[in-house]
Design a protein around this motif. Structure first.
Motif, PDB file in Angstrom:
ATOM      1  N   TYR A 110      43.859  46.508  46.143  1.00 37.74           N
ATOM      2  CA  TYR A 110      42.732  46.702  44.975  1.00 37.74           C
ATOM      3  C   TYR A 110      41.486  46.493  45.800  1.00 37.74           C
ATOM      4  CZ  TYR A 110      46.159  47.100  41.201  1.00 37.74           C
ATOM      5  OH  TYR A 110      46.993  47.227  40.288  1.00 37.74           O
ATOM      6  N   ARG A 111      41.192  45.584  46.632  1.00 38.47           N
ATOM      7  CA  ARG A 111      39.668  45.437  47.036  1.00 38.47           C
ATOM      8  C   ARG A 111      39.679  46.345  48.215  1.00 38.47           C
ATOM      9  NH1 ARG A 111      39.115  40.721  50.493  1.00 38.47           N
ATOM     10  NH2 ARG A 111      36.808  40.976  49.640  1.00 38.47           N
ATOM     11  N   GLU A 128      38.321  49.122  46.143  1.00 38.71           N
ATOM     12  CA  GLU A 128      37.306  48.613  45.306  1.00 38.71           C
ATOM     13  C   GLU A 128      37.479  48.818  43.803  1.00 38.71           C
ATOM     14  OE1 GLU A 128      33.793  50.518  46.965  1.00 38.71           O
ATOM     15  OE2 GLU A 128      33.863  49.507  48.821  1.00 38.71           O
ATOM     16  N   ARG A 167      37.924  46.901  41.033  1.00 35.75           N
ATOM     17  CA  ARG A 167      37.758  45.591  40.262  1.00 35.75           C
ATOM     18  C   ARG A 167      38.413  45.568  38.978  1.00 35.75           C
ATOM     19  NH1 ARG A 167      35.401  40.980  42.701  1.00 35.75           N
ATOM     20  NH2 ARG A 167      35.085  39.439  40.750  1.00 35.75           N
ATOM     21  N   GLU A 168      38.585  46.274  38.145  1.00 35.49           N
ATOM     22  CA  GLU A 168      39.083  46.350  37.060  1.00 35.49           C
ATOM     23  C   GLU A 168      40.688  46.369  37.241  1.00 35.49           C
ATOM     24  OE1 GLU A 168      39.970  49.268  33.252  1.00 35.49           O
ATOM     25  OE2 GLU A 168      37.769  49.080  33.753  1.00 35.49           O
ATOM     26  N   GLN A 211      42.315  44.875  39.616  1.00 34.50           N
ATOM     27  CA  GLN A 211      42.648  43.554  40.083  1.00 34.50           C
ATOM     28  C   GLN A 211      42.596  42.670  38.909  1.00 34.50           C
ATOM     29  OE1 GLN A 211      40.288  42.107  43.598  1.00 34.50           O
ATOM     30  NE2 GLN A 211      39.984  40.221  42.276  1.00 34.50           N
ATOM     31  N   GLU A 212      41.779  42.573  37.900  1.00 31.11           N
ATOM     32  CA  GLU A 212      41.831  41.942  37.112  1.00 31.11           C
ATOM     33  C   GLU A 212      42.936  42.032  36.239  1.00 31.11           C
ATOM     34  OE1 GLU A 212      38.083  42.597  35.010  1.00 31.11           O
ATOM     35  OE2 GLU A 212      36.856  41.694  36.512  1.00 31.11           O
ATOM     36  N   TYR A 262      41.905  37.800  49.887  1.00 31.38           N
ATOM     37  CA  TYR A 262      40.286  37.783  50.163  1.00 31.38           C
ATOM     38  C   TYR A 262      39.964  37.407  51.439  1.00 31.38           C
ATOM     39  CZ  TYR A 262      38.647  38.545  45.264  1.00 31.38           C
ATOM     40  OH  TYR A 262      37.996  39.118  44.114  1.00 31.38           O
TER      41      TYR A 262
END
Length: 509
Positions: A71-72, A75, A77-78, A80-81, A152
């Protein structure tokens, strides 16, 4: 910054290994002597049982690393959440299952070990088991948060925490055992430290990394995808448990806690050995995932496998050859008489592991490509065979027979089956891997070991004599490897990278 995180993550991994091994060198004989051979075996036996329940994590820790890294890279973000929200739901279910399974096993401990444990040993086992089950249900979900930190690419902090935990644990246990406390106290120390680290990890993930867990939409397809991916990792974890802990349970049921203690010392040497390889490979999964997303070729991934494999062999070769030469003397001096078989058990496992552990990056490649299903299924089949062989051999040869069962599994599953799969399905050039892996290193290894036999002429059984022998052999090994084994890249890495890291270390702090 990411390069520094990766570089110092590897360095701190080796510092962690060094600190772990040094503290265990001091702590283990202290624990063995204070608990006695029987209670030490009981402590290891209950630890093995908890290890089997811990696999109910279902591989979500590694799954988190893979998906968050993905997901990173995208890019998203949603996404990933949403992923983290779904895994949190799964973890709550898992914790509930752990409690149920734990209660059922707790109520039947006396039946399981009725023929091998005394009434007093069963009472101690019940207390330790109860503490560990509650602790496991609380802290197991933290594997997801540790996975977030790794994804990360923040390798420095978690390894620094690991080092601090090792040191604090050692000091507290030394004090408690000196005051007369026993195995239950060790279990309590571990439980409390796990909870403290859990709290710190939560704070770091939410406040420093500013990670959010938010269910935007419950995606059944994502839920199934997570379970599909993690279930295969789960099978691999189950297999690892069978490889390394089935002997404890088999001997605990069919033999005695004393035999479990002897076997545990030998297998502990194998676990230390494994740690030397995972220090390098453990920080590469995010990088490999990005390579796969960017369509890296099989030859490019093979290049990475070769580079890391040769570096791993340099370290592993030193350890295994040194243990061949001086392992029996070390174990005698370390834990005393009565553990002579532990050296043989350790060697039976460590020798094939020398080959297996040069390819640990291959596991990360499989996970990044989502192709680890074959490995999981193959290992599961081999491990089941291992279990039956171990039970059979345990009746005839005891602990050494169980070790042979483990080694047979390693050769059939890890060395033969997986290399065929790596080559024909994953696209790794395995013939080139082994050719370049052993180019220079194998001859240097054999020569170093042969020269090391001369050192055995120092026959004094003392720590000073052992230290002198090890230092002399280290000089021989490094000299021969530098002259005949290492290539220019490895020489530059050991010289230039070490110097640069030493200069940057104060800046990093």
């Amino acid at each position: 910054m990411k390069t520094n995180q990766l570089k110092f993550g590897v360095y701190l991994s080796y510092v962690s290994i060094f600190v772990t091994n040094i503290t265990n060198l001091i702590l283990t004989p202290f624990i063995v002597r204070n608990l006695g051979q029987s209670e030490y075996g009981l402590y290891m036996l209950i630890g093995a049982m908890i290890g089997y329940i811990a696999v109910l994590d279902f591989g979500l820790g590694n799954t988190t690393i893979r998906y968050i890294a993905k997901y990173r890279a995208e890019e998203d973000r949603e996404g990933q959440e949403n992923f983290l929200a779904i895994t949190s739901i799964i973890y709550m279910i898992i914790s509930f299952i752990i409690i149920i399974v734990g209660v059922l096993m707790f109520l039947n401990l006396d039946t399981i070990f009725s023929n091998s444990l005394t009434t007093h040993e069963i009472e101690i086992a019940e207390v330790m088991f109860g503490i560990l089950i509650i602790n496991l249900a609380l802290t197991l979900p933290m594997k997801s948060f540790t996975g977030i930190i790794t994804a990360y690419e923040k390798f420095i902090l978690p390894r620094a925490i690991t080092i601090a935990r090792i040191l604090v644990r050692a000091m507290v246990i030394l004090i408690l055992l000196s005051l007369g406390y026993k195995a239950i106290a060790i279990v309590l120390v571990d439980a409390i430290l796990n909870i403290l680290i859990m709290i710190f990890t939560l704070v770091y993930v939410f406040l420093t990394l500013k990670v959010k867990i938010r269910l935007h939409t419950f995606s059944k397809s994502l839920f199934k995808e997570i379970l599909s991916y993690s279930s295969l990792v789960f099978v691999s974890v189950v297999v690892d448990q069978i490889y390394w802990r089935i002997g404890h349970l088999v001997l605990g049921v069919f033999s005695s806690t004393k035999v479990v203690g002897i076997f545990a010392i030998g297998m502990t040497m194998g676990q230390y050995f494994i740690a030397f390889s995972t220090a390098i490979s453990g920080v590469f999964l995010p990088k490999i995932t990005k390579m796969v997303v960017n369509k890296a070729s099989g030859e490019q991934l093979t290049d990475l496998l070769i580079k890391t494999g040769r570096l791993q062999f340099l370290v592993l070769g030193l350890v295994v050859s040194g243990f061949v030469l001086f392992g029996d003397k070390f174990i005698f001096l370390w834990v005393g008489a009565g553990y002579e078989s532990s050296w043989i058990i350790a060697l039976i496992v460590m020798i094939p592991l020398t080959i297996v552990l040069t390819q640990t990056i291959g596991i990360s490649i499989l996970q990044a490509k989502n192709m680890h299903g074959f490995r999981a299924i193959t290992y599961l089949c081999i491990s089941v065979i291992n279990m039956f062989i171990s039970i059979y051999l345990a009746h005839i040869y005891g602990a050494i027979g169980v070790a042979f069962g483990t080694t047979l599994s390693l050769i059939l599953g890890n060395i033969i089956a997986m290399n065929v799969y790596y080559h024909y399905k994953v696209g790794l050039n395995i013939p080139r891997f082994f050719k370049e892996l052993f180019n220079g290193l194998l001859i240097a290894f054999i020569l170093s070991l042969s020269l090391g036999l001369i050192i055995l002429m120092i026959s004094d059984n003392s720590w000073m004599a052992l230290i002198i022998q090890c230092v002399i052999y280290l000089i021989i090994y490094v000299s021969v490897m530098w002259r005949l084994g290492m290539n220019n890249y490895e020489k530059e890495l050991l010289v230039n990278e070490f110097i640069q890291a030493k200069r940057k270390l104060p800046q990093q702090g």
